[in-house]
Structures are given as C-alpha cells and as structure tokens.
Design an enzyme around this catalytic site. Structure first.
Site, PDB file in Angstrom:
ATOM      1  CB  SER A  13      17.927 -35.838   4.782  1.00 47.64           C
ATOM      2  OG  SER A  13      17.671 -36.715   3.702  1.00 47.64           O
ATOM      3  N   GLY A  14      16.033 -36.945   6.876  1.00 43.14           N
ATOM      4  CA  GLY A  14      14.863 -37.727   7.247  1.00 43.14           C
ATOM      5  C   GLY A  14      14.989 -38.414   8.593  1.00 43.14           C
ATOM      6  N   GLY A  56      14.128 -37.165  11.464  1.00 40.36           N
ATOM      7  CA  GLY A  56      13.157 -36.688  12.443  1.00 40.36           C
ATOM      8  C   GLY A  56      13.695 -35.515  13.235  1.00 40.36           C
ATOM      9  N   GLY A  99      13.026 -32.470  12.812  1.00 47.20           N
ATOM     10  CA  GLY A  99      11.940 -31.545  13.112  1.00 47.20           C
ATOM     11  C   GLY A  99      11.222 -31.909  14.398  1.00 47.20           C
ATOM     12  CG  ASP A 148      23.523 -31.703   2.582  1.00 42.32           C
ATOM     13  OD1 ASP A 148      24.140 -32.762   2.327  1.00 42.32           O
ATOM     14  OD2 ASP A 148      22.381 -31.680   3.076  1.00 42.32           O
ATOM     15  CB  THR A 166      27.771 -40.287  15.571  1.00 38.91           C
ATOM     16  OG1 THR A 166      26.449 -40.783  15.400  1.00 38.91           O
ATOM     17  CG2 THR A 166      27.751 -39.118  16.532  1.00 38.91           C
ATOM     18  N   GLY A 200      -4.560 -32.156  -3.933  1.00 38.83           N
ATOM     19  CA  GLY A 200      -3.606 -32.337  -5.025  1.00 38.83           C
ATOM     20  C   GLY A 200      -3.829 -31.338  -6.141  1.00 38.83           C
ATOM     21  CB  CYS A 228      -8.193 -28.727  -0.991  1.00 39.23           C
ATOM     22  SG  CYS A 228      -7.687 -27.289  -1.980  1.00 39.23           S
ATOM     23  NE  ARG A 235      -2.114 -21.535  -9.285  1.00 35.58           N
ATOM     24  CZ  ARG A 235      -1.377 -20.495  -8.931  1.00 35.58           C
ATOM     25  NH1 ARG A 235      -1.921 -19.298  -8.874  1.00 35.58           N
ATOM     26  NH2 ARG A 235      -0.115 -20.648  -8.623  1.00 35.58           N
ATOM     27  CG  HIS A 293      -5.714 -27.490   3.070  1.00 40.00           C
ATOM     28  ND1 HIS A 293      -5.262 -28.692   2.571  1.00 40.00           N
ATOM     29  CD2 HIS A 293      -5.897 -26.674   2.008  1.00 40.00           C
ATOM     30  CE1 HIS A 293      -5.168 -28.595   1.242  1.00 40.00           C
ATOM     31  NE2 HIS A 293      -5.558 -27.388   0.876  1.00 40.00           N
ATOM     32  CD  GLU A 331      -5.442 -30.739   5.860  1.00 38.86           C
ATOM     33  OE1 GLU A 331      -4.962 -30.555   4.726  1.00 38.86           O
ATOM     34  OE2 GLU A 331      -6.671 -30.762   6.079  1.00 38.86           O
TER      35      GLU A 331
END
Length: 555
Positions: free
Chosen positions: A14-15, A17, A19, A162, A206, A372, A399, A480, A525, A527
C-alpha cells in the site's frame, strides 16, 4: 453516451500513490473533454474515516456536502468525512466530490445487516455472495446514475490479496461480466522495486500480484509500474510477457518531485490513447485543455525564492496527516513563485524542551498551527502561538490551531492565565473555547460534528476580507468546540478582531491580531478547497505575509 467504468487496483504494497494515478487517469479523460467522476472503495469496516487517527490512516478529507446515508428504513447517518484520496481527486479534477462516492466495507455490511433486520431479505440466507457484492455494485451504479459521468473511475483501496478487499474485487468481476463489452477497463498499479545491490529493477512482485488478481477472475487491461525510476523497455516487455498484457499496455510511474506532471507523463507514454481505444472514447486530447494543464504543472517547477514554515502539531510523524495543508501551501507558494519548505514539530517536543521553541520557530519565516483533537501536545502548540504573538511572526491557525491561538491570546495578552478549552480542561475557570451548543446533545462520535460547507460572513477591513475580497464565502468545517463568544469582547479590547462569523453572528469563524502583524486563526479548513492554479485565498495571503517577513528580516 453510456458511462464507461475504469477500475483501479493496487498490488504488492500500500502507499504506492494509487490515488495520484487514479486522479491522473481522470485528468487524461478530462483533457479529451469528457465528464469524470471517481469512487474510492475502502475495505475497512469503519462507516467513514471520521473517527480514525490521522497517524494510522492519514488525513480525514471533508466534502462540501453532507450526505444523509440511509442504509435501511428508519436509520440515518451523516457523512461528510471521507478518505484523503478524495482531496487528490478534487485537486487534479477541480470538482467537488460527493460523500456517497466513498464506499466503505462498514457502509456495505451495515446496509445489508440492517436490511436483513428490517425483513427486506425475508426468507433468504445472507452471504457475501450475492448480498454483499450486490450492495457494492448497486452503490457504484447509484453514483453513475446520480452524476451521469462519461467515465466513472473506481479505485479499490489496499492491495490485491487483502482479505478485506476480496468482496470488492469479486463485485468488480461480476460488474465487468454484466456490462456490455468495451465499457469497462481494469488498471493495476504495482510496485517494481529497484535493488541497488544488483543494479536491477525486479518484476517478480508484479508477476505475483497479477497472478493473485487473475486467480480472482480479473485480468488487467493496463499495468502501471510504480518505481523510483522510469521502466526501461526490456522491463516493460518482461511485465507484458509474464502478466498477459500487450507491451503497449505497460506504463511507467516514476518518482516525481511535482505530482501534477504525472498526467502529462502518462499521456506522453500513450495511456490516454490506449484507454480511449479500449473504451471507444476519443483517443486524442483537446490541445487547449492539455495546454491548460501544462501551464498548471509548470508553476511547480521553477521558483524565485524559498520560505520556511514551521508546523507544530500532534500527528507530524506521518506527513499524510496534513496532505491538504501541504498542497495548499504548495499551491499558494507556486502562485507567488515561492518554494515552501516545511518544518514539522510535535507539540510534545516543545513541552519536554521549551528551549526548542526559540531554536526551531526562530528559524522559520512563518508558523502554521495545525488541526487536531485531544490533550496530547496542546501546551507545546500554545507555546508556538504565544511565540508568534510576541515576535510578530506571520501565523495561521487552522481549526484547533485557531482555538489554541485564542487561548494563548487570552492568557498572555489579556492576562487570564487559567484560560483553556473545555475539551482539554472541562473545569477551567475561563472556558474561552467550549462545546458548540448543539453538540451537547450528541451521543455518537461518528458524523456528528459541524461538517461540510457553511457560510462565512467576513468583516470588511479585516485581513481576511483583504484575502478574499468578498463579504460572504463558503468554507468547509469539521469541529465540535469553538471560540466562546462570551470572551471575544474582552479580547477585542486588547486588539483582537473577530474577522468572520456565521450569518447569525453566533459562531466565531475566524480571529486575527493586526497589531501583531499577519496573525490569523480560522475555524474552517480552507485547504480543502485549494487547487493548483487556484490557491486558497487564506493560504496565499499567509505565504505572501511570510515572504514579506523574510525580506524584512534580511533588510
């Protein structure tokens, strides 16, 4: 035209990229004038990622819309918090993603179980096949029906093999079988590691990953090899031979300093044309649209200056915790011709060694106090806000960071030494940050915060107004607790400005301290709405102030 479907799976680790690859494929279709939408299927059993720790899973992205998820009659859940990859999709494609586009195992199993309790499956045994897989397919089709895109891209989280992902892969196998030929494509992104001891790229991982995929009845149409370098021709041919795809169906995804170049790199290799051939779509990009993206990506390749922004926080051990903030800083910097270098520091480090506040923050040209929840590292973050207030250093609090800035102001400028947030100290003598009134009735944690886009009424003459140039904007929220308006009058007597509220004036949306220079805290937010080529006004104003501060220090 009927919607075409592109499924993106990942292999080996995983990780990788995946996305960014998914978003880049979407951009290739946009370059051809096609309407694109994206689904992310996350195999975890959480209903949404809203309760996940950023250290474990990365940033929680927030949508413009809040979706009333109704898995069965009589049950409703609010969803606006979705996977961080949606931020990547929005930034590349410049579209607002809908919360229903994030399909989690939790949502799927919850829907099926509650329907069973409601008697909808009366008389039938409930199994993974067909009930779970049917639910997944119906969710995919529901997104296609709602947004009616020319191309719907479905990224499956995790890696092939998985156990949690297996129902999604089986659903894709069924979905492809049910669709007319030529309307689906499967892209597999997989690691091709380079072994420096041998001086070779190795294709065996692969090969194993593709065999795992094939064992589930899925043959990839395209393989994208993720590596630290470009795949040479002999490696592509080897992947083609062993993985049962034509040589022209193997593409290289090397490490790039500028991720916005990936669509152009894949286009150069012919991926857009190849997918167009498979799906019966236009094969060539529209020159104007391609030129537009080239212009966007080139902004991130040449810089006239560099600034340093310190980012004290609670989740700095994994940079994905702040991926949208990092990108918003990059967008703002690129628009000004400035490279933004970041220094991450855990708030706890300042608590253990207060001398580091001067050492680290003194070197920075600006301070961004990060979002946070919870008590850990809070005092160190308050020290950071105090440092900015006293040294007149450009400061942006996001925030939670804005709330801690207000606490620092009330303690060290106003003089209420015991000022605090009731989130951290429920019995504080001066609750300058406290629970939103409507949050007092919330019993569940998931999906119950103030979420999604809300109107922000900006005060004319403020630094925030100078940034936006408008009196009313919409920004995304996730909180909140908020700045207690009972204490803002006292703060304003000492120079603080409440620069925006909600339209009723009941909720404080931002504060600033013009006497200290460019010091701004926003409860929202910004961003999440920043785009390459269209940076967030707040972040651009912040980086502009940081650059001016750096120049003034040199003078």
């Amino acid at each position: 035209m009927h919607t075409r479907f592109v499924f993106v799976t990942g292999g080996v680790v995983s990780g990788l990229g995946k996305g960014v690859v998914t978003a880049s494929i979407g951009k290739l279709f946009q370059m051809r004038g096609l309407r694109v939408d994206v689904i992310k299927a996350d195999p975890y059993l959480n209903v949404d990622p809203g309760t996940l720790n950023p250290i474990e899973h990365g940033e929680v992205f927030v949508c413009e819309d809040v979706w009333e998820f109704e898995p069965a009659p009589g049950y409703k859940f609010r969803i606006a918090e979705i996977d961080q990859d949606f931020g990547t999709y929005e930034r590349f494609l410049d579209v607002n993603m809908h919360p229903s586009n994030n399909i989690t195992s939790g949502q799927v199993y919850l829907s099926v179980i509650l329907k069973e309790r409601a008697g909808i499956y009366l008389g039938r045994t409930i199994q993974v096949i067909p009930q779970i897989t049917d639910e997944i397919k119906s969710r995919i089709r529901a997104v296609a029906e709602r947004s009616k895109p020319d191309v719907l891209i479905v990224e499956v989280g995790g890696t092939v093999g998985d156990i949690e992902a297996m129902p999604f892969l089986e659903a894709i196998r069924q979905f492809r079988l049910e669709q007319p030929p030529g309307t689906t494509a499967l892209v597999h992104v997989t690691l091709v590691p380079y072994l420096s001891s041998l001086g070779q790229l190795k294709t065996k991982p692969t090969q194993h990953s593709v065999k795992e995929l094939q064992s589930m009845g899925l043959q990839p149409d395209v393989i994208i090899g993720r590596s630290d370098r470009e795949l040479p021709e002999d490696v592509r041919k080897k992947i083609s031979l062993y993985c049962n795809v034509p040589p022209e169906a193997v593409y290289s995804d090397p490490d790039l300093e500028n991720i916005y170049k990936l669509p152009l790199l894949l286009e150069e290799q012919g991926l857009g044309r190849y997918l167009g051939k498979i799906l019966g779509l236009p094969r060539d990009p529209i020159p104007g649209k391609m030129k537009e993206w080239i212009g966007v990506s080139e902004q991130f390749s040449s810089f006239k200056d560099e600034v340093i922004v310190a980012m004290p926080g609670k989740y700095t051990m994994i940079q994905d915790s702040y991926i949208s903030i990092n990108e918003a800083l990059n967008h703002a910097g690129a628009s000004l011709g400035v490279r933004v270098k970041r220094i991450y520091i855990e708030g706890e480090e300042f608590e253990k060694n207060p001398g580091k506040v001067e050492e680290i923050l003194g070197k920075a040209d600006g301070i961004l106090l990060t979002p946070g929840f919870g008590t850990r590292g809070v005092d160190g973050m308050i020290y950071s806000a105090r440092f900015a207030l006293e040294r007149r250093k450009p400061f942006l609090g996001i925030c939670f960071g804005a709330q801690l800035m207000f606490i620092a102001f009330m303690r060290y400028v106003v003089g209420l030494k015991e000022a605090h947030s009731t989130e951290i100290d429920p019995n504080t003598r001066y609750p300058v940050v406290h629970l939103l009134p409507e949050q007092k009735e919330a019993t569940l944690k998931g999906g119950t915060m103030r979420l999604g886009a809300h109107p922000v009424k900006i005060r004319k003459g403020s630094m925030l107004y100078e940034a936006y140039g408008e009196e009313l904007v919409y920004e995304r929220f996730r909180h909140r607790f908020h700045i207690n308006p009972a204490f803002t009058g006292l703060a304003e007597e000492r120079g603080l400005v409440v620069s925006s509220t909600d339209p009723s004036g009941r909720i404080v949306n931002s504060i600033e301290y013009p006497q200290g220079g460019w010091i701004v805290g926003v409860q929202f937010h910004p961003e999440f709405k920043s785009r390459p080529g269209k940076p967030s006004p707040v972040y651009k104003a912040f980086i502009k102030a940081v650059l001016e501060y750096k120049k003034s220090r040199k003078a």
